[in-house]
Design a protein around this motif. Structure first.
Motif, PDB file in Angstrom:
ATOM      1  N   ILE A 199       0.857  -1.188   0.000  1.00  0.00           N
ATOM      2  CA  ILE A 199       0.000   0.000   0.000  1.00  0.00           C
ATOM      3  C   ILE A 199       0.893   1.238   0.000  1.00  0.00           C
ATOM      4  CG2 ILE A 199      -1.714   1.350   1.292  1.00  0.00           C
ATOM      5  CD1 ILE A 199      -2.679  -1.266   2.549  1.00  0.00           C
ATOM      6  N   ILE A 200       0.533   2.225  -0.801  1.00  0.00           N
ATOM      7  CA  ILE A 200       1.187   3.527  -0.751  1.00  0.00           C
ATOM      8  C   ILE A 200       0.158   4.546  -0.283  1.00  0.00           C
ATOM      9  CG2 ILE A 200       2.213   5.412  -2.108  1.00  0.00           C
ATOM     10  CD1 ILE A 200       3.473   3.281  -3.906  1.00  0.00           C
ATOM     11  N   MET A 201       0.510   5.280   0.752  1.00  0.00           N
ATOM     12  CA  MET A 201      -0.337   6.360   1.236  1.00  0.00           C
ATOM     13  C   MET A 201       0.405   7.668   1.035  1.00  0.00           C
ATOM     14  SD  MET A 201      -1.815   4.788   4.802  1.00  0.00           S
ATOM     15  CE  MET A 201      -2.465   3.112   4.882  1.00  0.00           C
ATOM     16  N   GLY A 202      -0.281   8.657   0.502  1.00  0.00           N
ATOM     17  CA  GLY A 202       0.340   9.945   0.273  1.00  0.00           C
ATOM     18  C   GLY A 202      -0.393  11.063   0.977  1.00  0.00           C
ATOM     19  N   SER A 203       0.372  11.966   1.560  1.00  0.00           N
ATOM     20  CA  SER A 203      -0.195  13.156   2.189  1.00  0.00           C
ATOM     21  C   SER A 203       0.801  14.270   1.959  1.00  0.00           C
ATOM     22  CB  SER A 203      -0.438  12.921   3.678  1.00  0.00           C
ATOM     23  OG  SER A 203      -1.154  13.989   4.251  1.00  0.00           O
ATOM     24  N   TRP A 204       0.654  14.941   0.835  1.00  0.00           N
ATOM     25  CA  TRP A 204       1.611  15.982   0.456  1.00  0.00           C
ATOM     26  C   TRP A 204       1.160  17.290   1.087  1.00  0.00           C
ATOM     27  CZ3 TRP A 204       1.705  14.649  -5.506  1.00  0.00           C
ATOM     28  CH2 TRP A 204       2.340  13.407  -5.676  1.00  0.00           C
ATOM     29  N   CYS A 205       1.915  17.754   2.029  1.00  0.00           N
ATOM     30  CA  CYS A 205       1.519  18.913   2.825  1.00  0.00           C
ATOM     31  C   CYS A 205       1.196  20.123   1.950  1.00  0.00           C
ATOM     32  CB  CYS A 205       2.632  19.264   3.802  1.00  0.00           C
ATOM     33  SG  CYS A 205       2.189  20.552   4.965  1.00  0.00           S
ATOM     34  N   GLY A 206      -0.060  20.511   1.951  1.00  0.00           N
ATOM     35  CA  GLY A 206      -0.461  21.717   1.241  1.00  0.00           C
ATOM     36  C   GLY A 206      -0.854  21.537  -0.206  1.00  0.00           C
ATOM     37  N   LYS A 207      -0.758  20.310  -0.732  1.00  0.00           N
ATOM     38  CA  LYS A 207      -1.203  20.100  -2.112  1.00  0.00           C
ATOM     39  C   LYS A 207      -1.776  18.696  -2.268  1.00  0.00           C
ATOM     40  CE  LYS A 207       3.285  18.683  -4.094  1.00  0.00           C
ATOM     41  NZ  LYS A 207       4.296  19.000  -5.133  1.00  0.00           N
ATOM     42  N   LYS A 208      -2.546  18.507  -3.321  1.00  0.00           N
ATOM     43  CA  LYS A 208      -3.253  17.252  -3.535  1.00  0.00           C
ATOM     44  C   LYS A 208      -2.300  16.138  -3.948  1.00  0.00           C
ATOM     45  CE  LYS A 208      -7.117  15.273  -6.170  1.00  0.00           C
ATOM     46  NZ  LYS A 208      -7.691  14.645  -4.952  1.00  0.00           N
ATOM     47  N   PHE A 209      -2.485  14.966  -3.351  1.00  0.00           N
ATOM     48  CA  PHE A 209      -1.727  13.775  -3.718  1.00  0.00           C
ATOM     49  C   PHE A 209      -2.150  13.320  -5.111  1.00  0.00           C
ATOM     50  CE2 PHE A 209      -1.537   9.005  -3.505  1.00  0.00           C
ATOM     51  CZ  PHE A 209      -0.157   8.899  -3.523  1.00  0.00           C
ATOM     52  N   ARG A 210      -1.154  13.021  -5.957  1.00  0.00           N
ATOM     53  CA  ARG A 210      -1.423  12.619  -7.343  1.00  0.00           C
ATOM     54  C   ARG A 210      -0.961  11.180  -7.561  1.00  0.00           C
ATOM     55  NH1 ARG A 210      -1.372  16.998 -10.826  1.00  0.00           N
ATOM     56  NH2 ARG A 210      -1.863  15.453 -12.451  1.00  0.00           N
ATOM     57  N   PRO A 211      -1.834  10.206  -7.353  1.00  0.00           N
ATOM     58  CA  PRO A 211      -1.421   8.800  -7.494  1.00  0.00           C
ATOM     59  C   PRO A 211      -0.896   8.459  -8.878  1.00  0.00           C
ATOM     60  CG  PRO A 211      -3.819   8.989  -7.275  1.00  0.00           C
ATOM     61  CD  PRO A 211      -3.252  10.317  -6.937  1.00  0.00           C
ATOM     62  N   GLU A 212      -1.443   9.118  -9.925  1.00  0.00           N
ATOM     63  CA  GLU A 212      -0.974   8.808 -11.285  1.00  0.00           C
ATOM     64  C   GLU A 212       0.476   9.238 -11.489  1.00  0.00           C
ATOM     65  OE1 GLU A 212      -2.621  12.980 -11.496  1.00  0.00           O
ATOM     66  OE2 GLU A 212      -3.154  11.101 -10.471  1.00  0.00           O
TER      67      GLU A 212
END
Length: 266
Positions: A199-212
């Motif tokens: 599993i990859i979880m993303g939380s980019w502070c201040g901007k939307k996570f882009r899975p693509e």
């Protein structure tokens, strides 16, 4: 008689959330512009800081007798306020236990020790319940948590701990133990490929996570999480600040993703 500081400026969200939850919001005279919890705070309180910058003049006009901030990233703001004679507390907690202790300490500072201790106990019980349920899951996934993309930065300690409580295993435990973000920068992104997270979880502070964008990184198509489409965003306000939100909404989101994965891969 009112005890403790009466005019508090909160340079990050977590002291604002804690003071509102304890019913001590009338002490707050200024907040961070990044504050989203509780929503009413944005309507009621003037916004006087970002994370690494602050409107020192505006803060001084509010005549605070106490300013609360977080981490080495706010050291310059704190130093400037101290030079102007303002009392400043910069907390530097990085763990789940640290968050619980922070709630108790801030509560004590405003004469609300009993309420803070009770609330922290409730939060702790909630984490215990999640951990007990996670222990019954049929499988534990390997999890890569990314808090920034350029350059890739792995998850901080409290995030890795919440992943473990929720039933997963953070693939960079040695980096999670590092307190500074620069120590969690991945010099070689292929190390994620080698550690093969489920599993990859993303939380980019201040901007939307882009899975693509993550999936398109060279060589990352070999990662089980990318192959199976297991790329998920955790909204940064609920996980990247070391406050109550991480112990409620944050771990709730992480737990749901891990539980769904474990059931599908039983």
């Amino acid at each position: 008689m009112t005890r403790g500081p009466r005019r508090i400026v909160c340079l990050t969200e977590e002291p604002t959330e804690v003071l509102y939850a304890l019913g001590e919001q009338d002490r707050i005279v200024g907040i961070s512009g990044f504050t989203v919890r509780p929503p009413i705070a944005r309507k009621e309180k003037p916004k006087v800081s970002a994370f690494t910058s602050a409107k020192i003049g505006e803060i001084l006009k509010l005549e605070p007798d106490f300013v609360v901030g977080f981490s080495d990233m706010q050291a310059d703001i704190a130093a400037e306020l101290v030079r102007h004679g303002v009392e400043v507390w910069i907390s530097n907690h990085r763990s789940v236990d640290g968050i619980l202790d922070y709630i108790r300490r801030l509560g004590a500072l405003v004469g609300a020790s009993a309420r803070a201790d009770e609330w922290a106990g409730q939060l702790e019980a909630g984490l215990d319940a999640i951990e007990d349920a996670a222990a019954r899951l049929p499988r534990r996934p390997k999890v890569y948590f990314e808090e920034w993309d350029e350059p890739p930065i792995t998850g901080i300690r409290w995030v890795a701990e919440l992943v473990r409580i929720a039933g997963g295993d953070d693939i960079f435990p040695e980096r999670a133990a590092e307190s500074l973000a620069k120590q969690r920068i991945l010099e070689d992104p292929m190390e994620v490929v080698r550690r093969a997270p489920d599993i990859i979880m993303g939380s980019w502070c201040g901007k939307k996570f882009r899975p693509e964008k993550v999936a398109a990184r060279p060589g990352w198509d070999a990662i089980p999480a990318v192959r199976d489409g297991e790329l998920h965003e955790i909204k940064s306000p609920m996980i990247l600040q070391p406050g109550p939100a991480a112990l409620t909404d944050g771990i709730g989101a992480i737990s749901a993703i891990i539980r769904d994965w474990a059931i599908r891969h039983a």
